[in-house]
Design a protein around this motif. Structure first.
Motif, mmCIF file in Angstrom:
data_model
loop_
_atom_site.group_PDB
_atom_site.id
_atom_site.type_symbol
_atom_site.label_atom_id
_atom_site.label_comp_id
_atom_site.label_asym_id
_atom_site.label_seq_id
_atom_site.Cartn_x
_atom_site.Cartn_y
_atom_site.Cartn_z
ATOM 1 N N ILE A 89 0.867 -1.182 0.000
ATOM 2 C CA ILE A 89 0.000 0.000 0.000
ATOM 3 C C ILE A 89 0.907 1.236 0.000
ATOM 4 O O ILE A 89 1.672 1.443 0.943
ATOM 5 C CB ILE A 89 -0.930 0.001 1.234
ATOM 6 C CG1 ILE A 89 -1.792 -1.271 1.225
ATOM 7 C CG2 ILE A 89 -1.810 1.249 1.245
ATOM 8 C CD1 ILE A 89 -2.404 -1.612 2.571
ATOM 9 N N ARG A 142 -4.874 -0.599 16.378
ATOM 10 C CA ARG A 142 -3.444 -0.588 16.073
ATOM 11 C C ARG A 142 -2.760 -1.693 16.864
ATOM 12 O O ARG A 142 -3.197 -2.084 17.943
ATOM 13 C CB ARG A 142 -2.812 0.773 16.425
ATOM 14 C CG ARG A 142 -3.399 1.959 15.673
ATOM 15 C CD ARG A 142 -3.283 1.856 14.176
ATOM 16 N NE ARG A 142 -1.970 2.195 13.672
ATOM 17 C CZ ARG A 142 -1.703 3.237 12.897
ATOM 18 N NH1 ARG A 142 -2.654 4.077 12.535
ATOM 19 N NH2 ARG A 142 -0.485 3.441 12.441
ATOM 20 N N GLU A 197 1.599 -4.098 9.615
ATOM 21 C CA GLU A 197 0.629 -3.938 10.698
ATOM 22 C C GLU A 197 -0.811 -3.992 10.171
ATOM 23 O O GLU A 197 -1.741 -4.398 10.886
ATOM 24 C CB GLU A 197 0.878 -2.574 11.382
ATOM 25 C CG GLU A 197 0.054 -2.339 12.632
ATOM 26 C CD GLU A 197 0.099 -0.880 13.085
ATOM 27 O OE1 GLU A 197 0.569 -0.034 12.304
ATOM 28 O OE2 GLU A 197 -0.341 -0.606 14.207
ATOM 29 N N TYR A 198 -0.968 -3.580 8.902
ATOM 30 C CA TYR A 198 -2.310 -3.389 8.336
ATOM 31 C C TYR A 198 -3.253 -4.595 8.507
ATOM 32 O O TYR A 198 -4.382 -4.424 8.988
ATOM 33 C CB TYR A 198 -2.188 -2.975 6.859
ATOM 34 C CG TYR A 198 -3.487 -2.684 6.190
ATOM 35 C CD1 TYR A 198 -4.133 -1.468 6.367
ATOM 36 C CD2 TYR A 198 -4.110 -3.638 5.387
ATOM 37 C CE1 TYR A 198 -5.342 -1.203 5.774
ATOM 38 C CE2 TYR A 198 -5.325 -3.390 4.787
ATOM 39 C CZ TYR A 198 -5.936 -2.171 4.981
ATOM 40 O OH TYR A 198 -7.143 -1.921 4.399
ATOM 41 N N PRO A 199 -2.819 -5.837 8.147
ATOM 42 C CA PRO A 199 -3.755 -6.966 8.322
ATOM 43 C C PRO A 199 -4.150 -7.191 9.778
ATOM 44 O O PRO A 199 -5.272 -7.642 10.052
ATOM 45 C CB PRO A 199 -2.960 -8.164 7.787
ATOM 46 C CG PRO A 199 -1.937 -7.568 6.880
ATOM 47 C CD PRO A 199 -1.558 -6.261 7.500
ATOM 48 N N ILE A 244 -4.603 -4.771 11.916
ATOM 49 C CA ILE A 244 -5.636 -3.756 12.168
ATOM 50 C C ILE A 244 -6.972 -4.223 11.591
ATOM 51 O O ILE A 244 -8.023 -4.058 12.214
ATOM 52 C CB ILE A 244 -5.220 -2.399 11.568
ATOM 53 C CG1 ILE A 244 -3.947 -1.896 12.250
ATOM 54 C CG2 ILE A 244 -6.346 -1.374 11.723
ATOM 55 C CD1 ILE A 244 -3.329 -0.680 11.601
ATOM 56 N N LEU A 245 -6.903 -4.838 10.384
ATOM 57 C CA LEU A 245 -8.148 -5.336 9.781
ATOM 58 C C LEU A 245 -8.797 -6.377 10.681
ATOM 59 O O LEU A 245 -10.010 -6.405 10.852
ATOM 60 C CB LEU A 245 -7.862 -5.971 8.415
ATOM 61 C CG LEU A 245 -7.434 -5.056 7.276
ATOM 62 C CD1 LEU A 245 -7.293 -5.872 5.998
ATOM 63 C CD2 LEU A 245 -8.438 -3.928 7.086
ATOM 64 N N LEU A 295 1.313 3.776 2.955
ATOM 65 C CA LEU A 295 1.709 3.292 4.284
ATOM 66 C C LEU A 295 3.198 2.958 4.291
ATOM 67 O O LEU A 295 3.761 2.543 3.269
ATOM 68 C CB LEU A 295 0.909 2.043 4.657
ATOM 69 C CG LEU A 295 -0.601 2.199 4.815
ATOM 70 C CD1 LEU A 295 -1.225 0.864 5.237
ATOM 71 C CD2 LEU A 295 -0.946 3.271 5.842
ATOM 72 N N ARG A 320 3.797 -9.136 5.492
ATOM 73 C CA ARG A 320 2.384 -8.748 5.547
ATOM 74 C C ARG A 320 1.485 -9.972 5.362
ATOM 75 O O ARG A 320 0.477 -10.112 6.049
ATOM 76 C CB ARG A 320 2.083 -7.716 4.455
ATOM 77 C CG ARG A 320 0.616 -7.317 4.417
ATOM 78 C CD ARG A 320 0.304 -6.329 3.328
ATOM 79 N NE ARG A 320 0.403 -6.925 2.000
ATOM 80 C CZ ARG A 320 0.211 -6.250 0.868
ATOM 81 N NH1 ARG A 320 -0.059 -4.957 0.907
ATOM 82 N NH2 ARG A 320 0.306 -6.867 -0.284
ATOM 83 N N GLU A 354 3.829 -0.139 8.647
ATOM 84 C CA GLU A 354 2.358 -0.061 8.627
ATOM 85 C C GLU A 354 1.743 -1.070 7.666
ATOM 86 O O GLU A 354 0.652 -1.591 7.915
ATOM 87 C CB GLU A 354 1.909 1.352 8.242
ATOM 88 C CG GLU A 354 2.141 2.372 9.348
ATOM 89 C CD GLU A 354 1.963 3.803 8.861
ATOM 90 O OE1 GLU A 354 1.523 4.641 9.646
ATOM 91 O OE2 GLU A 354 2.280 4.075 7.679
ATOM 92 N N LYS A 403 -9.211 -4.661 14.534
ATOM 93 C CA LYS A 403 -9.848 -3.333 14.536
ATOM 94 C C LYS A 403 -9.142 -2.348 15.465
ATOM 95 O O LYS A 403 -9.778 -1.458 16.031
ATOM 96 C CB LYS A 403 -11.337 -3.414 14.913
ATOM 97 C CG LYS A 403 -12.145 -4.426 14.117
ATOM 98 C CD LYS A 403 -12.255 -4.066 12.649
ATOM 99 C CE LYS A 403 -13.045 -5.110 11.871
ATOM 100 N NZ LYS A 403 -12.750 -5.073 10.421
#
Ligand SMILES: Nc1ncnc2c1ncn2[C@@H]1O[C@H](COP(=O)(O)OP(=O)(O)O)[C@@H](O)[C@H]1O
Ligand SMILES: [Mg+2]
Lengths: 226, 396
Positions: free
Chosen positions: A100, A120, A110-112, A114-115, A103, A159, A107, A118
């Motif tokens: 992405i 950080r 980290e993103y998946p 967060i998905l 990001l 990721r 990040e 919900k």
């Protein structure tokens, strides 16, 4: 259901409706893939490899036939359920990395998390995975366009792994890398297979194909060897 | 912890800063238009209300009889209230003051300067009940009080003389001496508009204009404004018991008519301001569609690795929200400055500007700006979230 393998395709057909007529990209494909297999999907260009990967990655549903992933009939799931399957049990590694762009490397990993949760990440898991694929924590703040191809693919693997998926799908993961970097990436994938992941990789390259235990050959949308 | 989708939106806005700024300008203009028009209208309403509410305690009575002339060719006489009706009014008005008023329009001369204005005949003892003498003293005999406008136009001071009637070489005209100058009243809600008028003793009026015991208007000044409706009802029951003899009205109903008319005008000019928001909505929509189109592949990545449609939608709605907030904040600040200048220029006073009823239009305009912005982002956000991840990923 107990004898159901991790992945089962029964007579899976994918037809594209074009103005020039229907085009069958996958033609009655039936096969099983068990947990912790290392599979290479090979075949000439246009033989249906990516179409097959889209099916296995629950990005698409069969036109006919049945596809079971982790015991679930993909066609019977809602769109949201398929989204959650993609997030939780499948990791994707693409030829073009597909990080992405807005990001940082950290990040992106980290993103998946967060998905899924919900919020950080506070567990340090994202940093651990970055380190595990050989990315220095200092590099974590860099945006994807500041990283080399090899580094981007390492971040992409981190990721893909961070939510501890069962299946790792890699569509030509070394296609955009020089051969030395490509081999390093393959070493990482072999290591993941040794640690229990089911790894499915699409490749043209016979050398890359040799890493796999099993090769599925496609031609004109049909399985010619598996 | 900050929402990652909010971070993504902020970064996207920053990345296309100039474009986002230009799109926000539309919102700024819209907010300024709505707020300053709203404030202008409200300040107008407040100032008119203040001018009128001085006399809301007055019931105005005028004749409701259409008097037909009997003789052929005889001029129809104007409708007036006669003594018996006046007595009925006095009888039903209780403790409240009853003021009889004669008035007509006349020409007059001050030195060799000619003018035209209203002339009122009042009992001198009634004058202090509703008029303010700014300078000089009350009338006696052939004295006159002059309104503020006449006084300044003709440079009148106590002691000046005015010739009343049409300037005609053959007839000598009656002369009145200015005893005092009245304070400016503006639009008088009790129907006595003396700013461009002359007030004379009622006896002097009937001596020169006739209409003895025939009154053009009778005002009842109620002591307690809350009893105005009862007083009106009592007068109506008595005076209009057989047929409609007098028309009864009061300033409060006129006041509400005028303020509601001004309210309609305010809404209308705000709606015109609102048109600029339609233009703004189109430009926000355009920028959001551009943002979606440019980020198709990114949307494909987000969707393919398991981002929910709602989360993608949220990301784009945040972007619209950020554009809206930038526009609203800048617009709010500018509305304050521009609104102040417009009100000052158009109404001539900013004494009502800081009242809540006026300032409320700033947050009001800001909220409308943000809502319009988010609404314009809805379709682009929906379009982004409903992309096919495979097609989106493949796009370059
Ligand atoms: N969205 C699509 N619409 C129409 N035809 C498609 C689409 N995607 C793939 N195809 C066709 O299906 C065949 C298989 O494509 P693909 O699975 O991408 O092959 P490979 O990855 O093996 O090169 C190709 O002939 C391709 O043109
Ligand atoms: Mg392909």
């Amino acid at each position: 259901m107990s004898d159901m393998p991790l992945i089962r395709l029964t007579e899976v057909t994918k037809t594209y409706h074009l103005e020039s007529g229907d085009f069958t990209a996958l033609d009655h494909v039936s096969l099983d893939i068990a947990e912790n297999e290392f599979v290479a999907i090979m075949g000439p260009s246009g033989s249906g490899k990516s179409t097959m990967m889209n099916q296995l990655g629950i990005l698409d549903v069969p036109t006919s036939g049945e596809l079971y992933i982790a015991g679930e009939n993909v066609a019977k799931m809602s769109s949201l359920e398929r989204t959650h399957m993609r997030r939780d049990i499948i990791g994707y590694v693409f030829q073009k990395f597909y990080l992405i762009p807005l990001l940082s490397a950290y990040e992106n990993v980290e993103y998946p998390l967060i998905l899924k949760y919900k919020k950080r990440d506070t567990t340090g898991r994202a940093a651990d995975y970055l380190r595990a694929v050989g990315i220095d924590p200092d590099m974590g703040a860099h945006r994807p366009n500041q990283l080399s191809g090899g580094q981007q693919q390492r971040v992409a693997i981190a990721r893909a792994l961070v939510n501890d998926p069962k299946i790792l799908l890699c569509d030509e993961p070394t296609g955009n890398l020089d051969s030395k970097t490509g081999l390093q990436i393959m070493e990482i994938l072999c290591d993941l297979h040794r640690k229990g992941k089911t790894v499915i990789i699409v490749t043209h390259d016979p050398h890359i194909g040799e890493y796999a235990q099993r090769t599925i050959r496609l031609a004109d949308g049909r399985v010619v060897a598996s | 912890m900050r929402d990652i989708f909010f971070d993504l939106s902020v970064r996207s806005v920053r990345l296309n800063f100039l474009r986002s700024l230009l799109a926000s300008i539309g919102i700024v203009i819209g907010v300024v238009a709505i707020s300053s028009m709203g404030m202008l209208g409200t300040n107008m309403q407040l100032s008119v209300k203040d001018q009128l509410s001085a006399n809301v305690n007055t019931v105005m009575l005028t004749s409701d009889v259409v008097k037909m002339s009997t003789g052929l060719g005889a001029a129809p006489s104007s409708n007036t209230i006669d003594t018996s009706t006046l007595n009925d009014i006095k009888g039903s008005a209780g403790q409240n003051d009853v003021v009889t008023i004669h008035h007509t329009s006349t020409q007059f001369s001050v030195g060799d300067q000619n003018g035209r204005g209203s002339i009122y005949g009042l009992d001198p003892s009634d004058v202090p009940k509703f008029l303010t003498i700014a300078e000089g003293s009350n009338i006696r005999g052939s004295d006159a009080l002059v309104g503020a406008t006449i006084a300044s136009n003709f440079n009148l001071v106590p002691g000046s003389t005015i010739k009343i009637g049409q300037n005609c070489a053959t007839i000598s005209r009656p002369v009145v001496r200015v005893a005092g100058i009245l304070a400016a009243r503006g639009i008088a809600a009790d129907g006595v508009n003396v700013d461009n008028g002359i007030v004379v003793d009622d006896t002097w009026y009937t001596d020169h204009f006739g209409e003895l015991d025939q009154y053009d208007q009778v005002n009842v000044i109620v002591q307690d404004v809350d009893t105005i409706n009862q007083t009106e009802a009592a007068i109506n029951a008595k005076v209009n018991r057989n047929s409609d003899v007098v028309r009864i009205s009061d300033a409060s109903s006129r006041l509400s008519t005028i303020t509601s008319t001004l309210g309609t005008i305010t809404t209308f000019i705000m709606a015109i301001g609102g048109i600029s928001l339609v233009v703004a909505a189109v430009s926000i929509f355009n920028v959001m569609m551009m943002s979606v189109k440019e980020r198709v592949q990114e949307i494909g990545i987000l969707l393919s690795i398991g981002t929910e449609k709602g989360e993608v939608r949220r990301m784009f709605l945040y972007e619209a929200l950020i554009l809206g907030l930038i526009g609203a904040v800048v617009g709010g600040i500018m509305s304050f400055v521009i609104g102040y200048s417009v009100v000052n220029a158009m109404i001539g006073t900013t004494q009502y500007f800081f009242q809540p009823a006026s300032l409320i239009y700033i947050p009001y305009g800001m909220v409308i700006g943000v809502v319009v912005c988010v609404a314009s982002g809805m379709y682009p956000a929906w379009a982004a979230s409903n992309m096919d991840p495979i097609d989106a990923l493949r796009s370059e």
